[in-house]
Design a protein around this motif. Sequence first.
Motif, PDB file in Angstrom:
ATOM      1  N   VAL A  17     -70.511  34.498  25.537  1.00 56.41           N
ATOM      2  CA  VAL A  17     -69.176  35.127  25.560  1.00 56.41           C
ATOM      3  C   VAL A  17     -69.258  36.507  26.214  1.00 56.41           C
ATOM      4  O   VAL A  17     -68.461  36.846  27.104  1.00 56.41           O
ATOM      5  N   LYS A  18     -70.252  37.294  25.821  1.00 57.47           N
ATOM      6  CA  LYS A  18     -70.388  38.648  26.388  1.00 57.47           C
ATOM      7  C   LYS A  18     -70.637  38.594  27.893  1.00 57.47           C
ATOM      8  O   LYS A  18     -70.048  39.354  28.654  1.00 57.47           O
ATOM      9  N   GLN A  19     -71.497  37.663  28.317  1.00 57.81           N
ATOM     10  CA  GLN A  19     -71.818  37.580  29.742  1.00 57.81           C
ATOM     11  C   GLN A  19     -70.612  37.081  30.544  1.00 57.81           C
ATOM     12  O   GLN A  19     -70.333  37.583  31.638  1.00 57.81           O
ATOM     13  N   ALA A  20     -69.894  36.116  29.983  1.00 58.02           N
ATOM     14  CA  ALA A  20     -68.710  35.585  30.677  1.00 58.02           C
ATOM     15  C   ALA A  20     -67.669  36.694  30.862  1.00 58.02           C
ATOM     16  O   ALA A  20     -67.082  36.834  31.939  1.00 58.02           O
ATOM     17  N   LEU A  21     -67.476  37.482  29.830  1.00 56.22           N
ATOM     18  CA  LEU A  21     -66.505  38.583  29.920  1.00 56.22           C
ATOM     19  C   LEU A  21     -66.972  39.627  30.941  1.00 56.22           C
ATOM     20  O   LEU A  21     -66.197  40.115  31.755  1.00 56.22           O
ATOM     21  N   ALA A  22     -68.271  39.947  30.897  1.00 56.56           N
ATOM     22  CA  ALA A  22     -68.823  40.931  31.839  1.00 56.56           C
ATOM     23  C   ALA A  22     -68.684  40.451  33.286  1.00 56.56           C
ATOM     24  O   ALA A  22     -68.503  41.260  34.201  1.00 56.56           O
ATOM     25  N   ASP A  23     -68.735  39.126  33.472  1.00 54.69           N
ATOM     26  CA  ASP A  23     -68.602  38.560  34.826  1.00 54.69           C
ATOM     27  C   ASP A  23     -67.142  38.407  35.255  1.00 54.69           C
ATOM     28  O   ASP A  23     -66.865  37.858  36.329  1.00 54.69           O
ATOM     29  N   GLY A  24     -66.215  38.799  34.390  1.00 52.67           N
ATOM     30  CA  GLY A  24     -64.796  38.794  34.770  1.00 52.67           C
ATOM     31  C   GLY A  24     -64.032  37.545  34.383  1.00 52.67           C
ATOM     32  O   GLY A  24     -62.882  37.371  34.799  1.00 52.67           O
ATOM     33  N   HIS A  25     -64.647  36.657  33.590  1.00 49.94           N
ATOM     34  CA  HIS A  25     -63.927  35.459  33.150  1.00 49.94           C
ATOM     35  C   HIS A  25     -62.981  35.798  31.985  1.00 49.94           C
ATOM     36  O   HIS A  25     -63.192  36.776  31.262  1.00 49.94           O
ATOM     37  N   THR A  26     -61.972  34.963  31.819  1.00 53.62           N
ATOM     38  CA  THR A  26     -61.085  35.052  30.658  1.00 53.62           C
ATOM     39  C   THR A  26     -61.589  34.027  29.648  1.00 53.62           C
ATOM     40  O   THR A  26     -61.800  32.863  30.011  1.00 53.62           O
ATOM     41  N   VAL A  27     -61.820  34.454  28.415  1.00 47.56           N
ATOM     42  CA  VAL A  27     -62.520  33.590  27.453  1.00 47.56           C
ATOM     43  C   VAL A  27     -61.664  33.335  26.212  1.00 47.56           C
ATOM     44  O   VAL A  27     -61.125  34.280  25.614  1.00 47.56           O
ATOM     45  N   THR A  28     -61.571  32.062  25.829  1.00 53.71           N
ATOM     46  CA  THR A  28     -60.978  31.696  24.543  1.00 53.71           C
ATOM     47  C   THR A  28     -62.078  31.089  23.677  1.00 53.71           C
ATOM     48  O   THR A  28     -62.817  30.217  24.130  1.00 53.71           O
ATOM     49  N   HIS A  41     -62.481  42.447  23.383  1.00 51.26           N
ATOM     50  CA  HIS A  41     -62.323  42.604  24.832  1.00 51.26           C
ATOM     51  C   HIS A  41     -60.907  42.162  25.190  1.00 51.26           C
ATOM     52  O   HIS A  41     -60.414  41.182  24.621  1.00 51.26           O
ATOM     53  N   PRO A  42     -60.249  42.835  26.123  1.00 49.48           N
ATOM     54  CA  PRO A  42     -58.878  42.441  26.485  1.00 49.48           C
ATOM     55  C   PRO A  42     -58.796  41.016  27.038  1.00 49.48           C
ATOM     56  O   PRO A  42     -57.731  40.387  26.941  1.00 49.48           O
ATOM     57  N   SER A  43     -59.880  40.490  27.593  1.00 47.87           N
ATOM     58  CA  SER A  43     -59.829  39.131  28.166  1.00 47.87           C
ATOM     59  C   SER A  43     -60.354  38.080  27.192  1.00 47.87           C
ATOM     60  O   SER A  43     -60.664  36.956  27.589  1.00 47.87           O
ATOM     61  N   LEU A  44     -60.483  38.452  25.918  1.00 46.94           N
ATOM     62  CA  LEU A  44     -61.000  37.511  24.911  1.00 46.94           C
ATOM     63  C   LEU A  44     -59.922  37.155  23.889  1.00 46.94           C
ATOM     64  O   LEU A  44     -59.284  38.041  23.316  1.00 46.94           O
ATOM     65  N   THR A  45     -59.722  35.854  23.661  1.00 44.65           N
ATOM     66  CA  THR A  45     -58.824  35.378  22.605  1.00 44.65           C
ATOM     67  C   THR A  45     -59.658  34.567  21.630  1.00 44.65           C
ATOM     68  O   THR A  45     -60.438  33.701  22.060  1.00 44.65           O
ATOM     69  N   VAL A  46     -59.516  34.860  20.346  1.00 44.63           N
ATOM     70  CA  VAL A  46     -60.282  34.118  19.340  1.00 44.63           C
ATOM     71  C   VAL A  46     -59.308  33.340  18.459  1.00 44.63           C
ATOM     72  O   VAL A  46     -58.383  33.913  17.886  1.00 44.63           O
ATOM     73  N   VAL A  47     -59.536  32.026  18.381  1.00 47.05           N
ATOM     74  CA  VAL A  47     -58.666  31.150  17.583  1.00 47.05           C
ATOM     75  C   VAL A  47     -59.496  30.557  16.458  1.00 47.05           C
ATOM     76  O   VAL A  47     -60.585  30.018  16.695  1.00 47.05           O
TER      77      VAL A  47
END
Length: 213
Positions: A17-28, A41-47
């Motif tokens: 998750v951390k690496q995906a966010l650092a690489d600019g991906h949007t993560v759920t 992170h602004p691009s992270l959504t947790v469900v």
Amino acid sequence: MRLVVFGATGKSGVLVVKQALADGHTVTVFARNPSKLQVGHPSLTVVRGELTDATGIANVVRERDAVISLLGPTGESSGDELAVGMRSIIAAMRTHKVKRLIATSTPSAADPADRFQLSFFLAVRVIKLLQRSAYVNLVQSAEAVRNSGLDWTLVRLPMLTDQESTPPPASGYVGSSGIKLFSLSRNVLSDFLISQLQGSVWIHKAPVISNRG
Ligand SMILES: NC(=O)c1ccc[n+]([C@@H]2O[C@H](COP(=O)([O-])OP(=O)(O)OC[C@H]3O[C@@H](n4cnc5c(N)ncnc54)[C@H](OP(=O)(O)O)[C@@H]3O)[C@@H](O)[C@H]2O)c1
């Protein structure tokens, strides 16, 4: 890319998750214990959700580009939840036309390209005997991935370690030269999984990866 990560609350999942966010991906992230993630992170959504909740899974998969699963048996896992969850993930991906699935597994889920290796053969016998439920879930999940009709990669892993190492890993099959069935650094795993979002070399394949050297 817009990613969904399952198994994000495990040791390797957090790194992914951390690496995906650092690489600019949007993560759920879809997790039963979201508080374990400890990432903001602004691009992270947790469900929050259980693997038995097919509707919840479908809702997070809809309108995404790829799914990474690091689901694996833990002390809290019981019954066939992992295999049921994987089947729901696949069904949701097919319904919503999300093609790319990258899922972790173990060499216990055999591949036709594997070659006989005595130490490994014995290790699988022990796992089958002592961790029957985990073994059955792993094999059933792997089978569901292989039969999914998606652009899948099953990344089969040896014993994981938190000691950092330099990517990329050695990749091949059981019995391939350079594959060490007892060592893979979680940072190398994370790097490999994220790199699969770009490449197509391992689509419809189930490599074993390990640290090099
Ligand atoms: N550790 C090893 O040496 C090793 C060796 C070979 C393969 N692998 C595979 O590599 C992957 C990552 O390993 P890891 O050790 O970093 O992961 P881990 O810490 O074991 O994390 C497993 C993840 O799966 C989730 N999970 C398990 N059962 C679940 C259930 N019934 N419902 C919802 N979520 C469930 C866990 O959620 P919670 O946080 O809520 O428990 C966690 O997020 C796993 O697929 C594992 O099977 C690991």
